[in-house]
Design an enzyme around this catalytic site. Structure first.
Site, PDB file in Angstrom:
ATOM      1  N   HIS A  28       1.285  -1.432  -0.215  1.00 50.72           N
ATOM      2  CA  HIS A  28       0.144  -0.072  -0.105  1.00 50.72           C
ATOM      3  C   HIS A  28       1.039   1.018   0.358  1.00 50.72           C
ATOM      4  O   HIS A  28       0.984   1.776  -0.824  1.00 50.72           O
ATOM      5  CB  HIS A  28      -1.107  -0.081   0.810  1.00 50.72           C
ATOM      6  CG  HIS A  28      -1.847   1.711   1.809  1.00 50.72           C
ATOM      7  ND1 HIS A  28      -2.175   1.483   0.446  1.00 50.72           N
ATOM      8  CD2 HIS A  28      -1.795   2.258   2.218  1.00 50.72           C
ATOM      9  CE1 HIS A  28      -3.623   2.861   0.716  1.00 50.72           C
ATOM     10  NE2 HIS A  28      -2.539   3.500   1.959  1.00 50.72           N
ATOM     11  N   ASP A  36       6.652  22.060 -25.995  1.00 54.20           N
ATOM     12  CA  ASP A  36       6.536  20.881 -25.876  1.00 54.20           C
ATOM     13  C   ASP A  36       7.602  21.000 -23.985  1.00 54.20           C
ATOM     14  O   ASP A  36       7.921  21.997 -23.951  1.00 54.20           O
ATOM     15  CB  ASP A  36       6.876  19.590 -26.529  1.00 54.20           C
ATOM     16  CG  ASP A  36       6.196  18.599 -26.151  1.00 54.20           C
ATOM     17  OD1 ASP A  36       7.116  18.052 -25.476  1.00 54.20           O
ATOM     18  OD2 ASP A  36       5.797  17.951 -27.177  1.00 54.20           O
ATOM     19  N   TRP A  46       7.460  -0.080   3.662  1.00 54.48           N
ATOM     20  CA  TRP A  46       8.308  -0.053   2.666  1.00 54.48           C
ATOM     21  C   TRP A  46       9.807   1.012   2.250  1.00 54.48           C
ATOM     22  O   TRP A  46      10.093   0.848   1.648  1.00 54.48           O
ATOM     23  CB  TRP A  46       7.254   1.470   1.860  1.00 54.48           C
ATOM     24  CG  TRP A  46       6.827   2.836   2.671  1.00 54.48           C
ATOM     25  CD1 TRP A  46       6.655   3.143   4.421  1.00 54.48           C
ATOM     26  CD2 TRP A  46       7.519   3.954   2.116  1.00 54.48           C
ATOM     27  NE1 TRP A  46       7.238   4.297   3.807  1.00 54.48           N
ATOM     28  CE2 TRP A  46       7.475   5.338   3.052  1.00 54.48           C
ATOM     29  CE3 TRP A  46       8.935   4.204   1.661  1.00 54.48           C
ATOM     30  CZ2 TRP A  46       8.460   6.011   3.140  1.00 54.48           C
ATOM     31  CZ3 TRP A  46       9.384   6.170   1.403  1.00 54.48           C
ATOM     32  CH2 TRP A  46       9.385   6.461   1.915  1.00 54.48           C
ATOM     33  N   SER A  61      12.751   6.677 -13.681  1.00 57.69           N
ATOM     34  CA  SER A  61      11.914   7.388 -14.937  1.00 57.69           C
ATOM     35  C   SER A  61      11.790   8.759 -13.735  1.00 57.69           C
ATOM     36  O   SER A  61      11.911   9.397 -14.568  1.00 57.69           O
ATOM     37  CB  SER A  61      10.626   6.041 -14.654  1.00 57.69           C
ATOM     38  OG  SER A  61       9.647   7.434 -14.473  1.00 57.69           O
ATOM     39  N   SER A  62      11.840   8.755 -12.776  1.00 57.86           N
ATOM     40  CA  SER A  62      11.655   9.447 -11.302  1.00 57.86           C
ATOM     41  C   SER A  62      13.061  11.066 -12.311  1.00 57.86           C
ATOM     42  O   SER A  62      12.323  12.498 -12.343  1.00 57.86           O
ATOM     43  CB  SER A  62      11.754  10.107 -10.967  1.00 57.86           C
ATOM     44  OG  SER A  62      10.766   9.050  -9.763  1.00 57.86           O
ATOM     45  N   HIS A  87      13.340  12.151   3.428  1.00 53.85           N
ATOM     46  CA  HIS A  87      12.936  12.895   4.311  1.00 53.85           C
ATOM     47  C   HIS A  87      12.207  14.350   2.854  1.00 53.85           C
ATOM     48  O   HIS A  87      11.750  14.151   2.691  1.00 53.85           O
ATOM     49  CB  HIS A  87      13.069  13.225   5.060  1.00 53.85           C
ATOM     50  CG  HIS A  87      12.247  14.243   5.652  1.00 53.85           C
ATOM     51  ND1 HIS A  87      11.088  14.363   5.640  1.00 53.85           N
ATOM     52  CD2 HIS A  87      12.441  16.139   4.836  1.00 53.85           C
ATOM     53  CE1 HIS A  87      11.042  15.834   6.486  1.00 53.85           C
ATOM     54  NE2 HIS A  87      10.765  16.426   5.822  1.00 53.85           N
ATOM     55  N   GLU A 122      11.705  13.172  -0.382  1.00 49.64           N
ATOM     56  CA  GLU A 122      10.840  12.265  -0.578  1.00 49.64           C
ATOM     57  C   GLU A 122       9.247  13.065  -0.213  1.00 49.64           C
ATOM     58  O   GLU A 122       8.384  13.553  -0.856  1.00 49.64           O
ATOM     59  CB  GLU A 122      10.580  11.482  -0.598  1.00 49.64           C
ATOM     60  CG  GLU A 122      10.009  10.179  -1.011  1.00 49.64           C
ATOM     61  CD  GLU A 122       9.184  10.160  -3.203  1.00 49.64           C
ATOM     62  OE1 GLU A 122      10.735  11.174  -3.109  1.00 49.64           O
ATOM     63  OE2 GLU A 122       8.346   9.778  -3.121  1.00 49.64           O
ATOM     64  N   TYR A 152       8.629  16.389   0.162  1.00 51.16           N
ATOM     65  CA  TYR A 152       8.225  17.212  -0.099  1.00 51.16           C
ATOM     66  C   TYR A 152       8.308  17.308  -1.538  1.00 51.16           C
ATOM     67  O   TYR A 152       8.031  17.812  -2.211  1.00 51.16           O
ATOM     68  CB  TYR A 152       9.762  18.131   0.275  1.00 51.16           C
ATOM     69  CG  TYR A 152       9.950  18.471   1.862  1.00 51.16           C
ATOM     70  CD1 TYR A 152       8.340  19.020   2.533  1.00 51.16           C
ATOM     71  CD2 TYR A 152      10.888  17.814   2.580  1.00 51.16           C
ATOM     72  CE1 TYR A 152       8.496  20.045   3.924  1.00 51.16           C
ATOM     73  CE2 TYR A 152      10.480  18.461   4.179  1.00 51.16           C
ATOM     74  CZ  TYR A 152       9.346  18.626   4.735  1.00 51.16           C
ATOM     75  OH  TYR A 152       9.414  19.493   6.041  1.00 51.16           O
ATOM     76  N   SER A 193      -1.401  26.582  -4.967  1.00 47.24           N
ATOM     77  CA  SER A 193      -1.156  28.144  -4.631  1.00 47.24           C
ATOM     78  C   SER A 193      -1.601  28.173  -6.789  1.00 47.24           C
ATOM     79  O   SER A 193      -1.528  29.336  -6.759  1.00 47.24           O
ATOM     80  CB  SER A 193      -0.155  28.835  -4.763  1.00 47.24           C
ATOM     81  OG  SER A 193       0.694  28.543  -3.946  1.00 47.24           O
ATOM     82  N   HIS A 236      15.045  12.772  12.013  1.00 47.63           N
ATOM     83  CA  HIS A 236      14.524  13.254  12.640  1.00 47.63           C
ATOM     84  C   HIS A 236      13.093  11.817  13.114  1.00 47.63           C
ATOM     85  O   HIS A 236      12.716  11.591  13.536  1.00 47.63           O
ATOM     86  CB  HIS A 236      13.310  13.914  12.904  1.00 47.63           C
ATOM     87  CG  HIS A 236      13.071  14.313  11.770  1.00 47.63           C
ATOM     88  ND1 HIS A 236      12.074  15.402  11.239  1.00 47.63           N
ATOM     89  CD2 HIS A 236      11.769  13.413  10.774  1.00 47.63           C
ATOM     90  CE1 HIS A 236      11.521  15.750   9.574  1.00 47.63           C
ATOM     91  NE2 HIS A 236      11.971  13.971   9.271  1.00 47.63           N
ATOM     92  N   HIS A 237      13.939  10.890  11.620  1.00 51.24           N
ATOM     93  CA  HIS A 237      12.358   9.246  11.568  1.00 51.24           C
ATOM     94  C   HIS A 237      13.666   8.237  12.026  1.00 51.24           C
ATOM     95  O   HIS A 237      13.308   7.391  12.351  1.00 51.24           O
ATOM     96  CB  HIS A 237      13.130   9.064  10.058  1.00 51.24           C
ATOM     97  CG  HIS A 237      12.274   9.800   9.176  1.00 51.24           C
ATOM     98  ND1 HIS A 237      11.050   9.614   8.794  1.00 51.24           N
ATOM     99  CD2 HIS A 237      12.560  11.379   8.355  1.00 51.24           C
ATOM    100  CE1 HIS A 237      10.430  11.154   8.105  1.00 51.24           C
ATOM    101  NE2 HIS A 237      11.153  11.599   7.670  1.00 51.24           N
ATOM    102  N   THR A 246       6.781  26.850   6.028  1.00 49.15           N
ATOM    103  CA  THR A 246       5.596  26.300   6.154  1.00 49.15           C
ATOM    104  C   THR A 246       3.986  27.042   6.449  1.00 49.15           C
ATOM    105  O   THR A 246       3.373  27.501   5.467  1.00 49.15           O
ATOM    106  CB  THR A 246       5.755  24.814   6.689  1.00 49.15           C
ATOM    107  OG1 THR A 246       6.797  24.544   6.299  1.00 49.15           O
ATOM    108  CG2 THR A 246       4.321  24.087   6.495  1.00 49.15           C
ATOM    109  N   LYS A 251       3.710  29.819   3.982  1.00 49.71           N
ATOM    110  CA  LYS A 251       2.509  29.308   2.950  1.00 49.71           C
ATOM    111  C   LYS A 251       1.714  29.448   2.879  1.00 49.71           C
ATOM    112  O   LYS A 251       0.445  30.376   2.372  1.00 49.71           O
ATOM    113  CB  LYS A 251       3.382  28.474   2.668  1.00 49.71           C
ATOM    114  CG  LYS A 251       5.076  27.956   1.728  1.00 49.71           C
ATOM    115  CD  LYS A 251       4.917  26.604   0.969  1.00 49.71           C
ATOM    116  CE  LYS A 251       4.067  26.976  -0.350  1.00 49.71           C
ATOM    117  NZ  LYS A 251       4.839  27.670  -1.215  1.00 49.71           N
ATOM    118  N   ARG A 259       2.163   0.898  14.569  1.00 52.01           N
ATOM    119  CA  ARG A 259       1.406   0.838  13.482  1.00 52.01           C
ATOM    120  C   ARG A 259       2.467  -0.572  13.019  1.00 52.01           C
ATOM    121  O   ARG A 259       3.325  -1.761  13.904  1.00 52.01           O
ATOM    122  CB  ARG A 259       2.272   1.729  12.631  1.00 52.01           C
ATOM    123  CG  ARG A 259       3.374   1.839  12.646  1.00 52.01           C
ATOM    124  CD  ARG A 259       3.956   2.707  12.124  1.00 52.01           C
ATOM    125  NE  ARG A 259       4.236   3.335  10.573  1.00 52.01           N
ATOM    126  CZ  ARG A 259       4.629   3.787   9.970  1.00 52.01           C
ATOM    127  NH1 ARG A 259       5.952   4.324   9.573  1.00 52.01           N
ATOM    128  NH2 ARG A 259       5.091   3.433   8.317  1.00 52.01           N
TER     129      ARG A 259
END
Ligand SMILES: [Cu+2]
Lengths: 527, 393
Positions: free
Chosen positions: A79, A108, A144, A171-172, A255, A257, A259, A270, A304-305, A330, A333, A452
């Site tokens: 998932h 293009d 994951w 790809s990315s 991390h 990722e 963002y 926006s 921090h993870h 943040t 924004k 979890r």
């Protein structure tokens, strides 16, 4: 702000594109490829969503009812992986493909053939990933995040998943290179960097993040692959390796990722809010700086993870402070969005409803993020449902709802039809309400001590889990309405004018709807 | 921190585990009072907040969390109010004409600086707490904790006491064939026993994959990582039973790896230690004897259920693709030496752990004998503790 003086979009009838299925397989057209990305991501969204429904069904009650723990772990792992790499990221790249050339007045993307490749790697990767469910030992169940040593224990499915993530990473990276080059070289005359729509800015910065961190992920999982198959011991303590190093590498990717998944969403929001407030975006310059500083900070918060891995005091404090700092840009924004609303002439079309819900719900996710940033509190909450609640508030009510809002916003331009406003609104309300029923109680579960990634839980967690499951089923079912509304709009509906939103002022609205196959062959002049 | 412990007002009034088994009666209503309720200073009975703290550290974490939630809540309201006003008053349908302004440097600076100040006010207490949590010096007692798939091993360093703590929840309860009892999934066969009022330092590691030892009421959560030794500490004030579980995904048994800590007054703790030492000596003696096949099989069945059935299944059929069947297995029906070796030394790189250092010689002999003579296996021989001792050398 953006007015095109030369909208020379007709008179070019040389559409040498192949037709039929080859139109899609061999496409080098940014609009076709954007469409492919979006359909792919929608399919994956439903696939991973189905896994989520299975998770919530098993968690409806304590005890094991439907699935054995091994399969349950596969459900949560897949998932997560599919939603991130298969649904959210491709959807955002789909937006980039459609919108960046249209919004900067380019004909293009800079590298159309590479663009074709970066899309067609994805179905291959997706197929490889999904087929792990059918190999001996089953799919991957190590989370994951793929932490070793647990990840070393699995069967062939684990190697397939590594390969699949490699493909998606390539790809990315190709997509990111394409976006950077397009933005730097193909802007219409007069479109200076500081005149670009904010959506383009957010993707421009995101593309740099992708290029910086995807290779790190690729390294980390390659090391996993060789640890699994070729007798290396990068992460195996018995051979002198270090399992914690994997976590550092992974989160150095992981991390930024998150963002990568939220910055383009900021860009969509926006765009929508000024349109339906009929007022220019407040603080454009500070918005650009805020995005850039969030991107910079995202490189120095990764640990921090890992507060419970037991790092030294200095390490914990450093990562706590940098993480807390992210709240500042943040906050800027959010304040800017609200100032944009202030004294506007606001209307509540479906995209606007999604954008407003985004501001509120994303703020909740931001606050829970701040709570988690504090090391002593994080130590209580790490690896609990509180974290699950937190990242669904930023990823579902953040990224996914921004994507839905963006889809409604640009569907008229993409399809030439107006979507069914009534259905869109119903979809919005169902989604917003069901989302909160599903995920709000998870804060309580985490606080009360539910870890979890467990298929079964102690009795005191039963009530909130049942509520979350009911909300989850409703949330899942509501998305069928989304599918229906989108398909209905693609197949017909009231013809959309060139500029259906009177407050919209970016370049794509100077083109007819649907946008012609070749647009801006002669660049517009931006004043 | 010491003063804080003594002034800890809740611990004495609240049962340590009152959250366990309590049911949030008006759950839907709570849902909508959410932020508010989770910030209420009263340690609520319905589980919408952190568990009742049982140590000074956990208590400070609780208060820090409350403080932060309140600050966030106030900011949230401050943000929502102007947004709400705009949405109501500045609607096009209300005839509002859009203004033209699009930036204001002063305001933008203000809302950049003020959050920084607020953050500093949050970081200050958090920093002090981090420093305290990390200070594992001046301990009264050190316990080594080893995480294994899927159980905890506790060793009282310097006292020679070592035991394994397994989940005590039955498979019938998990499968829904039996009523689940109050501490479903949070109960063990042998809890960790610690003295109250003493600073207990724990050092953690793991034998196979990463696990996380977590007891919410104690405010301790620490990863146990193969190849590393990590430490943490706690000092329980009131006697009681405190429950938690493994927090890091560690495979199929992740949900079934509870932690139970029993805090007892120091004198009682001393008696318990003495008991353990006596039992240890008795086990040593028992390992010196010779047993009949039936005696070994009967004992082995229990050892198997506690240590092996999670993977190889009570039926001995394993889980295809992950854990091999022992019923009919070449090793389990082959010569004794090969069978003993895999159980004693495990198989590196797989989930099969080395049980040699975990179980007593008698238990090892018993479980091997059981495997050789159960399900479809009918080898007919018995493995004696003395053979295990010889094989270990
Ligand atoms: Cu574990």
């Amino acid at each position: 702000m953006y007015t095109a003086t030369a909208t020379d979009t007709h008179g070019h009838d040389h559409e040498h594109a192949p037709t039929g299925i080859m139109r899609w397989i061999a496409s080098t057209n940014h609009k076709d490829i954007g469409t492919l990305y979006l359909w792919f991501s929608l399919f994956m969204f439903f696939f991973a969503g189905t896994l989520a429904m299975m998770i919530r069904a098993e968690l409806f009650q304590p005890g094991l009812q439907l699935f054995q723990p091994g399969f349950f772990n596969q459900l949560t792992t897949m998932h997560g992986l599919i939603m991130i790499f298969g649904a959210i990221m491709p959807a955002l790249v789909g937006f980039a493909n459609w919108q960046i050339p249209l919004m900067i007045g380019a004909s293009d993307m800079a590298f159309p053939r590479m663009n074709n490749w970066s899309f067609w790697l994805l179905p291959a990767a997706g197929l490889l990933l999904i087929s792990t469910f059918f190999v001996p030992g089953g799919s991957i169940g190590g989370g994951w995040t793929m932490y070793p040593p647990l990840f070393i224990q699995g069967g062939i499915g684990y190697d397939m998943a590594i390969l699949s993530v490699h493909l998606m990473g390539i790809s990315s990276i190709m997509g990111a290179i394409n976006i950077i080059t397009t933005v730097l070289n193909m802007r219409a005359p007069g479109m200076t960097l500081m005149k670009m729509p904010l959506f383009v800015w957010t993707w421009f910065i995101t593309a740099f993040l992708l290029i910086a961190v995807m290779p790190v992920l690729a390294c980390a999982i390659t090391m996993l692959l060789t640890d699994r198959n070729f007798g290396t011991h990068f992460f195996d303590a018995a051979g002198g390796g270090d399992a914690v190093m994997y976590q550092h590498l992974f989160w150095f990717f992981g991390h930024p990722e998150v963002y990568i998944m939220i910055l383009p969403a900021f860009g969509i929001i926006s765009t929508i809010i000024p349109t339906f407030s009929r007022k220019p975006l407040f603080g454009y310059v500070s918005m650009v700086y805020a995005v850039a500083s969030i991107a910079f900070l995202s490189f120095i918060v990764w640990a921090h993870h890992m507060f419970t891995t037991g790092m030294p005091v200095a390490g914990q404090l450093f990562f706590m402070y940098t993480t807390m700092l992210i709240a500042v840009p943040t906050g800027v924004k959010v304040f800017n969005w609200i100032s944009t609303l202030w004294r506007g002439a606001i209307t509540f079309e479906t995209p606007m409803l999604f954008a407003l819900a985004f501001v509120i719900l994303f703020a909740i996710g931001g606050f829970s993020g701040l709570v988690l940033a504090l090391v002593p509190v994080d130590i209580q909450l790490q690896d609990t449902y509180y974290v699950v609640a937190h990242f669904h508030y930023v990823l579902f009510s953040g990224s996914a709802m921004a994507i839905m809002g963006g889809v409604y916003y640009w569907l008229p331009k993409w399809t030439g039809h107006m979507y069914d406003e009534r259905l869109g609104k119903i979809h919005f309300w169902l989604t917003a309400i069901a989302f909160n029923i599903t995920f709000f109680p998870m804060h309580f579960l985490g606080l009360a001590g539910m870890p979890r990634r467990i298929p079964d839980y102690a009795l005191q967690f039963a009530d909130f889990n049942m509520i979350a499951s009911i909300g989850g089923f409703l949330l899942g079912a509501s998305q069928l309405l989304f599918l229906y509304t989108v398909v209905k709009c693609v197949r017909g509906g009231a013809p959309a004018p060139a500029r259906p939103w009177d407050g919209a002022d970016t370049l794509e609205w100077t083109l007819p709807s649907p946008a012609p196959y070749h647009s801006f062959v002669t660049p517009p002049l931006v004043k | 921190m010491a003063q804080n412990l003594r002034s800890n007002r809740q611990v004495s009034v609240c049962l340590p585990c009152r959250a366990v088994g309590s049911r949030p009666a008006s759950a839907p209503a709570l849902l909508f009072l959410s932020l508010l309720t989770s910030a209420l200073p009263a340690r609520a009975d319905y589980a919408v907040n952190l568990q009742t703290p049982a140590t000074g550290l956990a208590n400070q974490v609780y208060d820090l969390h409350t403080l932060i939630v309140w600050i966030c809540f106030v900011i949230f309201i401050i943000v929502l109010v102007p947004m709400g006003v705009a949405l109501v008053r500045h609607r096009k349908s209300a005839g509002h004409e859009p203004a033209k302004f699009h930036h204001n440097t002063l305001v933008e600076w203000i809302w950049t600086i003020i959050p920084v100040l607020i953050l500093v006010s949050m970081a200050w207490p958090a920093t002090q707490l981090v420093v305290q949590m990390k200070d594992t010096s001046k301990e009264d007692l050190t316990i080594k904790i080893t995480g294994r798939q899927w159980k905890w091993e506790y060793e009282y360093l310097g006292d020679g006491i070592r035991f394994i703590s397994n989940s005590a929840t039955s498979n019938e309860q998990i499968a829904g064939k039996q009523q689940k009892n109050e501490h479903y999934l949070l109960e063990v066969d042998k809890p960790l026993v610690v003295p109250t009022g003493r600073k207990v330092r724990i050092v953690l590691t793991a034998a196979d994959v990463i696990h996380t030892w977590w007891v919410p009421a104690l405010g301790v959560k620490q990863d146990a990582i193969p190849g590393f030794i990590r430490d943490a500490w706690f000092k329980v004030e009131q006697p009681g039973t405190y429950r938690g579980q493994c927090a890091e995904l560690c495979g199929v048994g992740h949900a079934y790896m509870p932690v139970v800590v029993e805090a007892v007054p120091p004198q009682q703790f001393a008696t318990w230690m003495q008991d353990q030492k006596t039992q240890l000596a008795a086990a040593e003696e028992a390992s010196g004897k010779t047993y009949s096949l039936d005696e070994l099989k009967a004992r082995g069945e229990k050892v198997y259920a506690a240590n092996c059935a999670a993977c190889h299944q009570p039926t001995g059929m394993g889980i295809s693709g992950a854990f091999p069947a022992l019923s009919g297995s070449k090793i389990a029906t082959g010569d004794k030496a090969g069978h003993m070796d895999i159980v004693l030394h495990g198989k590196p790189g797989t989930a099969m752990a080395a049980f040699g250092p975990q179980l007593s010689n008698l238990d090892l002999a018993a479980v091997i004998t059981y495997e050789r003579n159960s399900w479809n296996n009918k080898v007919g021989d018995a493995v004696q503790p003395s053979e295990i001792a010889a094989r270990k050398k």
